[in-house]
Design a protein around this motif. Structure first.
Motif, mmCIF file in Angstrom:
data_model
loop_
_atom_site.group_PDB
_atom_site.id
_atom_site.type_symbol
_atom_site.label_atom_id
_atom_site.label_comp_id
_atom_site.label_asym_id
_atom_site.label_seq_id
_atom_site.Cartn_x
_atom_site.Cartn_y
_atom_site.Cartn_z
ATOM 1 N N GLY A 1 0.398 -8.708 -7.343
ATOM 2 C CA GLY A 1 -0.396 -8.202 -7.305
ATOM 3 C C GLY A 1 -1.148 -6.570 -5.857
ATOM 4 N N TYR A 2 0.246 -6.334 -5.428
ATOM 5 C CA TYR A 2 0.168 -4.937 -4.503
ATOM 6 C C TYR A 2 0.705 -3.975 -4.714
ATOM 7 N N GLY A 3 -0.292 -2.357 -5.127
ATOM 8 C CA GLY A 3 0.052 -1.629 -5.028
ATOM 9 C C GLY A 3 0.770 -1.490 -7.038
ATOM 10 N N TYR A 4 1.199 -0.254 -7.370
ATOM 11 C CA TYR A 4 1.511 0.216 -9.252
ATOM 12 C C TYR A 4 2.897 -1.191 -9.737
ATOM 13 N N PHE A 5 3.334 -1.557 -9.397
ATOM 14 C CA PHE A 5 5.069 -2.133 -10.150
ATOM 15 C C PHE A 5 4.130 -3.130 -11.216
#
Length: 531
Positions: free
Chosen positions: A304-308
């Motif tokens: 849920g964190y970043g752009y993955f």
């Protein structure tokens, strides 16, 4: 074909220079080896990530074998499209530190190259959407703006950096560079504001610019000691163009010295090796190659964190629609939103490291086969590297790549600072609000702490930050390694100037695009007669 001026290279510097010459009423031919910048991914801020590995838009210069990197051959990509690097970079707006420019004035013995003299040019180019003061301007052709999109992971990095003692810095181009914060970017109305869109495209309306793409320049035509034109290939045919005024080289710090040497301007012994007649023996051509490098710390995070995954499946469709309708969301991100500048030996002093926070797993494919997932990559870049490489000819053919010796870590201090920057990255990862979302450090890896192991990691993963400079540096008359004079004329040849990052005597502390534009602006003033 005959023109007043010929500009070789339609990248950042070539776009600005051509626009200024055309605005003064001159007929200008711009020869760009790459293609048009009309691909929609170029205008989308996040789109450049999809272009970095595509030969249509990038040159990929392979370094010679680097023994100090255990035989690696790092790749140095540069822009191969109208707008050059400004069409495929991360749009970061950095001008460096005031102290970066003192050596320029010393090397040239010309105070017009010091910070105080160049600052009005920086201000004059800007149309800044937040700052209007002694350091920043409004109303210029180049839009500089606050980021539209900042993800939560980037914000957590800035907060964690403050926890180790780095102050929040609202402006890396302000009175001091030190601190953690968010970049300003060359973005206008949610779209990339490249040198082509800011300078070249408006100037095309004058009718004074003839822009040709897909043109590889083979040599400069020199007659009676004066540059009078160029020979170039287009659509498999060899053509010539002539200039009644001057020829300006704006091909970048790798292609510009290559073209000079193919013409016979360079180190005589080296030219003789390739059967090239020496027109002017210039030993400094191709020397003094400087580039920023970076060494990563990579950690996985909770989901849920970043752009993955934001560029896949339904999320890609959702993000694309959001951008098309509102010009915001993940597509409006430049991919590297936050940063810290610091001295790893003393956080209270001015910066020796520029540290980029990439809110995703970001590593070159030649260094690892790790699969993308949720993660954070913190890259530490030495702001003023001492290592210097070179560009030399491999053959006498314009079609062949030159020999690029990057020479990363030749100066032991660059390696030491890279490792200390890595240690600071780990300290930041160990602070809240980052610490609680980190699941595992992947590189260098938990328990990899001793200096020898970290040196091995740095040598394995060090990569370019895409800032090659210095290979046709300026200097004073008595400096035998100077390639151009303080007014950017090539020594020993009339009618020829260099107006790109090649002329930098030393690299600045940060991203080089804005400084390259200042060099082009000064070249324009010299050529028009405004200075």
């Amino acid at each position: 074909m005959s023109y007043d001026y010929i500009v070789v290279g339609g990248g950042s510097s070539g776009s600005l220079l051509a626009s200024r010459l055309a605005g003064a009423g001159s007929r200008v031919l711009v020869l760009e080896a790459g293609g048009s910048d009309n691909n929609p991914l170029i205008s989308m801020p996040a789109g450049f990530v999809k272009l970095l590995g595509v030969e249509k838009f990038m040159w990929f210069y392979h370094s010679t074998v680097q023994s100090q990197l255990n035989g690696r051959k790092p790749v140095v990509p540069t822009g191969r499209v109208v707008g050059g690097g400004s069409s495929v970079n991360a749009m970061v707006y950095i001008r460096g530190q005031k102290a970066d420019y003192a050596p320029w004035a010393e090397t040239t013995k010309d105070t017009s190259w010091d910070w105080d003299s160049l600052l009005p040019i920086f201000r004059g180019m800007e149309d800044n959407n937040r700052f209007h003061d002694d350091l920043h301007g409004i109303g210029g052709p180049w839009t500089i703006s606050d980021p539209i999109q900042i993800c939560e992971l980037s914000r957590k990095y800035v907060l964690a950096a403050q926890a180790i003692g780095l102050p929040f810095n609202p402006d890396f181009n302000g009175p001091v560079q030190r601190g953690a914060g968010f970049f300003q970017l060359s973005i206008k109305d949610g779209k990339r504001c490249s040198a082509a869109t800011a300078f070249l495209q408006p100037a095309m309306k004058t009718g004074n610019i003839h822009l040709l793409t897909g043109c590889l320049v083979h040599r400069i035509i020199v007659e009676n000691g004066r540059a009078v034109g160029v020979q170039f290939s287009r659509n498999s045919s060899l053509e010539t163009a002539r200039a009644s005024g001057e020829v300006a080289l704006c091909a970048g710090a790798i292609a510009t010295p290559k073209l000079m040497m193919l013409t016979g301007l360079g180190p005589q012994d080296h030219l003789s090796e390739h059967g090239i007649d020496t027109l002017v023996d210039l030993p400094g051509v191709g020397q003094n190659l400087q580039d920023h490098t970076e060494v990563p710390v990579l950690a996985f995070t909770k989901p849920g964190y970043g752009y993955f995954g934001e560029d896949k499946g339904l999320r890609q469709i959702r993000n694309g629609l959001q951008y098309m309708m509102f010009k915001n969301g993940p597509v409006a991100s430049n991919g590297v939103e936050s940063c810290a500048f610091f001295d790893p030996d003393d956080l209270s002093k001015e910066a020796k490291i520029q540290q980029f926070c990439v809110p995703s797993v970001y590593l070159d494919p030649d260094t690892t086969d790790i699969k993308p997932t949720y993660g954070i990559t913190i890259n530490s870049s030495v702001a003023r590297p001492g290592s210097k490489g070179s560009v030399r000819l491999a053959t006498a053919s314009a079609q062949d790549q030159p020999l690029v010796d990057t020479n990363y870590f030749d100066d032991p201090e660059d390696l030491r600072l890279s490792i200390e920057g890595l240690r600071i990255a780990r300290r930041i990862l160990d602070q809240e609000p980052l610490k609680s979302i980190i699941t595992k450090e992947i590189f260098p890896g938990t328990g990899v702490d001793d200096t020898a192991a970290l040196e091995a990691h740095a040598k394995k993963f060090v990569k370019t930050v895409y800032h090659p400079t210095g290979t046709a540096r300026m200097g004073h008359d008595g400096d035998e390694m100077a390639v151009v004079t303080p007014d950017l004329k090539v020594r020993g040849i009339d009618g020829l100037r260099v107006a790109d990052a090649s002329v930098m005597p030393n690299i600045i502390s940060g991203n080089t695009n804005s400084t390259t534009l200042v060099i082009a602006e000064r070249a324009a003033r010299f050529m028009i007669g405004e200075e």
